[in-house]
Design a protein around this motif. Sequence first.
Motif, short mmCIF file in Angstrom:
data_model
loop_
_atom_site.label_atom_id
_atom_site.label_comp_id
_atom_site.label_asym_id
_atom_site.label_seq_id
_atom_site.Cartn_x
_atom_site.Cartn_y
_atom_site.Cartn_z
N GLN A 19 0.83 -1.20 0.00
CA GLN A 19 0.00 0.00 0.00
C GLN A 19 0.86 1.25 0.00
N VAL A 20 1.99 1.19 0.72
CA VAL A 20 2.93 2.30 0.72
C VAL A 20 3.49 2.52 -0.68
N ALA A 21 3.77 1.41 -1.39
CA ALA A 21 4.28 1.51 -2.76
C ALA A 21 3.27 2.20 -3.67
N ALA A 22 1.99 1.91 -3.48
CA ALA A 22 0.95 2.54 -4.30
C ALA A 22 0.87 4.04 -4.01
N ALA A 23 0.92 4.39 -2.71
CA ALA A 23 0.89 5.81 -2.33
C ALA A 23 2.13 6.53 -2.85
N SER A 24 3.28 5.85 -2.83
CA SER A 24 4.52 6.45 -3.32
C SER A 24 4.46 6.69 -4.82
N ALA A 25 3.80 5.79 -5.54
CA ALA A 25 3.65 5.97 -6.99
C ALA A 25 2.85 7.23 -7.29
N LEU A 26 1.79 7.46 -6.52
CA LEU A 26 0.98 8.67 -6.71
C LEU A 26 1.81 9.92 -6.39
N ALA A 27 2.61 9.83 -5.32
CA ALA A 27 3.46 10.96 -4.97
C ALA A 27 4.49 11.22 -6.07
N ALA A 28 5.00 10.16 -6.67
CA ALA A 28 5.97 10.30 -7.75
C ALA A 28 5.36 11.02 -8.95
N VAL A 29 4.07 10.80 -9.18
CA VAL A 29 3.39 11.50 -10.27
C VAL A 29 3.38 13.01 -10.01
N VAL A 30 3.08 13.37 -8.75
CA VAL A 30 3.06 14.80 -8.39
C VAL A 30 4.45 15.41 -8.57
N ILE A 31 5.48 14.69 -8.12
CA ILE A 31 6.85 15.19 -8.25
C ILE A 31 7.24 15.30 -9.73
#
Length: 279
Positions: A19-31
Motif C-alpha cells: 500500500q505504501v508503494a501505491a501511495a509512493s507511486a501517486l506521490a511520484a506522479v506529483v513530483i
Amino acid sequence: MSALPDRLTDPVVVRGLLQVAAASALAAVVIGLSSLRDLDLERELGGSFVRGFVQVVAMGALIGALFTIPLSYSGLLLAAMVGYAAWESRKRGDRVPNAFRISVVSLGVGSAVVIVTMVAAGAIERTVRNLVPVGGMIIANAMKTNSLVLDRFQGEIEANRAEIEAVLALGIPPERAVSEFVTESVRASLIPVVDAMRTLGLVYIPGMMAGMILGGANPIYAAEYQFVIMGMIFAAGGLTSMTASHLLGRAAFTDAAQLRRFDATDATLVAALRSVINR
C-alpha cells in the motif's frame, strides 16, 4: 508484547508495504508534474514524503515502548513535539524577525490550552496511550496554521512595505498600520480548518470516526467524539493563529516604531540550534 522482528515479518506489515508503494507511486506522479512544469518543488516534495514515511514508521516501531513510560513524562514528550513543530514551522517565515520564538510561544499557547482543558473535561484520557497521539494530532494541526500565518504575514508585509511606511510617516500607530495585514494572515491561516468543519460528515469523513465504528463503537458516539476532535483542532488553530499574529505585529517594528527589514530572523539562535542538532 511481541518482539520487533516478529512485528516486521507480520503479514499485515508486508501488505502495508504494498500500500505504501501505491501511495509512493501517486506521490511520484506529483513530483514528476512539478519537474515538467518547472515548479522547482521536487526536492521539497520528495524530501517531505520520504521523511514523513521514515518518521511515522519509526514512531510505530517505538510505540510499544512509548506506552510504558510514566504519565508525567508525556508532558515532556508533548513539549518536545511543540519545539520540533516550531522549528519546522518557522521555515515558512524564514525572514520574519523572531520567527522561531514566536512559533514556540504560539504553538505552546494554542496546544496547551486545548490539551489541558480537554483532559480536565475527560475528552482526553489521562493515559499515555491517549494523551500522546491526540496531543500530537492537535500540535500538528496547530503547526499547519502557524506556518500559514508566518507565510502570509511575511508576504503581506513584503508586498505592502511602501504603503505601511507611508502610513507610519503620517503618525499612525504601528498596530493600526499593519492591522489589515494581520487580519488577512489570520483569515488565510484558518481557511483549511474552517473548510474542514463546514464539510465534516458530508464531504470530509475522518478516519478516526470510521475506525471507531469498525471497532464496534456506537456510531453516534463515534460521530460526537470526532466532532470533539475537530473542535480541539479548530480551537488550537485559532488560538495559535491569533497568538502568532499578535506577536508578529509587534515583532515587525523596532522600538522606534520603524518597520523592520525582513531579511534576517533569529540568525544567532538558529545557528546555535543547528550546531546542537548536527552534533
